[in-house]
Design an enzyme around this catalytic site. Structure first.
Site, PDB file in Angstrom:
ATOM      1  CB  SER A 261       9.896  -1.655   8.549  1.00  0.00           C
ATOM      2  OG  SER A 261      10.255  -2.706   7.689  1.00  0.00           O
ATOM      3  CG  ASP A 262       5.476  -0.387   3.472  1.00  0.00           C
ATOM      4  OD1 ASP A 262       4.490  -0.345   4.231  1.00  0.00           O
ATOM      5  OD2 ASP A 262       5.393  -0.659   2.260  1.00  0.00           O
TER       6      ASP A 262
END
EC number: 3.6.1.-
Length: 192
Positions: free
Chosen positions: A68-69
């Protein structure tokens, strides 16, 4: 079920994932998170989420790896983690009375098959009109210098909001659980 691996050292993401009551481990990927020229914010977070997951695939060959970012976007400008009081004050004053959109890239990689699901979940925060004294009181109270946008939605940062909109409030904290559940279900994971 293949073991779950969260490709992150974020305590916020770890706390969110624990809500699903599935066993998982964490490992921090080592990737270059630089923004490429002519890359949109959506392309950036999707690419980085997938890279984080793929970076751990060789060392975890039979896992479901979650990457995730997140970035915050104010107008056309990507705003990141402020790291300092001064930068945080500048970010919040710029956001006063405006809307900040948080784009959270999410990837789920089955390292056994190589199949990777990737998506971006937007969430918009409409900020109250803020004065410098209020911003400084907030920053001294919460010190959100490791948070994109300079506030913690899960804490006192909510006092800076006028309203919010988006498909998944957990995306604001960094891990869109509703979309992740869809991805996990597609991999045969039963929840609950």
């Amino acid at each position: 079920m293949l073991p779950l691996l969260l490709a992150s050292s974020s305590t916020y993401r770890r706390e969110l994932l624990s809500r699903l009551r599935l066993p998982f481990v964490c490992s921090s990927p080592d990737i270059d998170e630089s923004h490429r020229p002519d890359e949109s914010a959506i392309e950036l977070v999707k690419r980085l989420a997938e890279q984080k997951a793929r970076a751990l695939a060789d060392s975890h060959p039979a896992h479901l790896i979650i990457g995730s970012d997140q970035v915050a976007v104010l107008g056309e400008r990507i705003i990141g983690k402020p790291h300092t009081f001064e930068n945080a004050r500048e970010q919040l004053m710029a956001a006063s009375g405006a809307s900040v959109t948080f784009l959270t890239g999410l990837a789920l990689l089955n390292s056994q098959t190589g199949h990777c699901q990737v998506d971006c979940v937007p969430f918009t925060v409409h900020m109250r009109v803020l004065d410098q004294a209020r911003v400084e009181r907030y920053l001294r109270a919460e010190q959100p210098y490791d948070c994109a946008g300079s506030f913690k939605a899960e804490g006192l940062g909510v006092s800076l909001f006028q309203s919010t909109e988006g498909p998944d409030a957990t995306s604001l904290i960094g891990l869109p659980l509703i979309r992740l559940i869809d991805m996990l279900l597609a991999e045969g994971v039963q929840i609950p």
